[in-house]
Design a protein around this motif. Structure first.
Motif, PDB file in Angstrom:
ATOM      1  N   THR A  23       0.839  -1.206   0.000  1.00  0.00           N
ATOM      2  CA  THR A  23       0.000   0.000   0.000  1.00  0.00           C
ATOM      3  C   THR A  23       0.869   1.250   0.000  1.00  0.00           C
ATOM      4  O   THR A  23       0.631   2.182  -0.767  1.00  0.00           O
ATOM      5  CB  THR A  23      -0.943   0.006   1.222  1.00  0.00           C
ATOM      6  N   HIS A  24       1.900   1.260   0.828  1.00  0.00           N
ATOM      7  CA  HIS A  24       2.797   2.418   0.878  1.00  0.00           C
ATOM      8  C   HIS A  24       3.509   2.613  -0.464  1.00  0.00           C
ATOM      9  O   HIS A  24       3.564   3.725  -0.984  1.00  0.00           O
ATOM     10  CB  HIS A  24       3.819   2.267   1.998  1.00  0.00           C
ATOM     11  N   SER A  26       2.580   1.828  -3.330  1.00  0.00           N
ATOM     12  CA  SER A  26       1.648   2.232  -4.391  1.00  0.00           C
ATOM     13  C   SER A  26       1.497   3.753  -4.479  1.00  0.00           C
ATOM     14  O   SER A  26       1.014   4.265  -5.475  1.00  0.00           O
ATOM     15  CB  SER A  26       0.269   1.606  -4.151  1.00  0.00           C
ATOM     16  N   LYS A  28      -0.447   5.432  -2.510  1.00  0.00           N
ATOM     17  CA  LYS A  28      -1.780   5.751  -1.989  1.00  0.00           C
ATOM     18  C   LYS A  28      -1.709   6.547  -0.687  1.00  0.00           C
ATOM     19  O   LYS A  28      -2.570   7.387  -0.423  1.00  0.00           O
ATOM     20  CB  LYS A  28      -2.542   4.438  -1.761  1.00  0.00           C
ATOM     21  N   THR A  29      -0.691   6.310   0.115  1.00  0.00           N
ATOM     22  CA  THR A  29      -0.600   6.941   1.433  1.00  0.00           C
ATOM     23  C   THR A  29       0.056   8.319   1.407  1.00  0.00           C
ATOM     24  O   THR A  29       0.102   8.983   2.429  1.00  0.00           O
ATOM     25  CB  THR A  29       0.187   6.048   2.409  1.00  0.00           C
ATOM     26  N   ARG A  30       0.558   8.746   0.270  1.00  0.00           N
ATOM     27  CA  ARG A  30       1.276  10.030   0.188  1.00  0.00           C
ATOM     28  C   ARG A  30       0.397  11.258   0.316  1.00  0.00           C
ATOM     29  O   ARG A  30       0.771  12.198   1.009  1.00  0.00           O
ATOM     30  CB  ARG A  30       2.083  10.109  -1.102  1.00  0.00           C
ATOM     31  N   TRP A  34      -5.491  11.825   2.085  1.00  0.00           N
ATOM     32  CA  TRP A  34      -5.649  10.421   2.454  1.00  0.00           C
ATOM     33  C   TRP A  34      -5.273  10.219   3.920  1.00  0.00           C
ATOM     34  O   TRP A  34      -5.988   9.541   4.663  1.00  0.00           O
ATOM     35  CB  TRP A  34      -4.777   9.531   1.567  1.00  0.00           C
ATOM     36  N   GLN A  38      -7.690   9.025   7.069  1.00  0.00           N
ATOM     37  CA  GLN A  38      -7.418   7.883   7.939  1.00  0.00           C
ATOM     38  C   GLN A  38      -7.589   8.267   9.402  1.00  0.00           C
ATOM     39  O   GLN A  38      -8.168   7.506  10.194  1.00  0.00           O
ATOM     40  CB  GLN A  38      -6.001   7.356   7.695  1.00  0.00           C
TER      41      GLN A  38
END
Length: 129
Positions: A23-24, A26, A28-30, A34, A38
């Protein structure tokens, strides 16, 4: 067997770490949006399950309701609120000096998430961690 040496637990931990790393990686967490989402979801989950959390802390640790709410539930909720509020300033690039040899360049430090982290917290304040 429920110990740390249990193959099932070891496999579950490895699968979880692999999923979190993927996930990191990818990207997506940047985005800041987002990360804020969370934290807001965490707050919503705590609010929705406050009674369950307080009951579990009483059963597992003998923690009185007032302490569970003040030192665990409210504490974490306030920390998440503060993080949502300040996150924008935490990720802003910070200007720093440039070496003479690189002038007229400008330099800055850009804070970025580095990846997956393991946090080992105090057993007697499990929610607060």
């Amino acid at each position: 067997m429920d110990g740390f040496g249990d193959v099932t637990i070891t496999a579950q931990v490895a699968e979880t770490v692999a999923r979190l790393r993927a996930t990191h990686k990818s990207g997506k967490t940047r985005p800041l949006a987002w990360r804020r989402a969370q934290l807001l979801a965490l707050k919503a989950g705590i609010a929705a399950h406050e009674n369950d959390i307080v009951d579990a802390l009483a059963k597992d640790l003998g923690k009185p309701k007032t302490e569970a709410i003040m030192a665990e539930v409210d504490y974490l909720t306030k920390e998440a609120t503060m993080a949502v509020k300040k996150m924008g300033s935490w990720v802003k690039p910070k200007r720093v000096g440039s070496p003479l040899t690189t002038l007229p360049a400008s330099s800055r430090i850009q804070p970025e998430p580095l990846g997956v982290a393991l946090i080992i917290g105090a057993w007697n304040y499990p929610i607060q961690e």
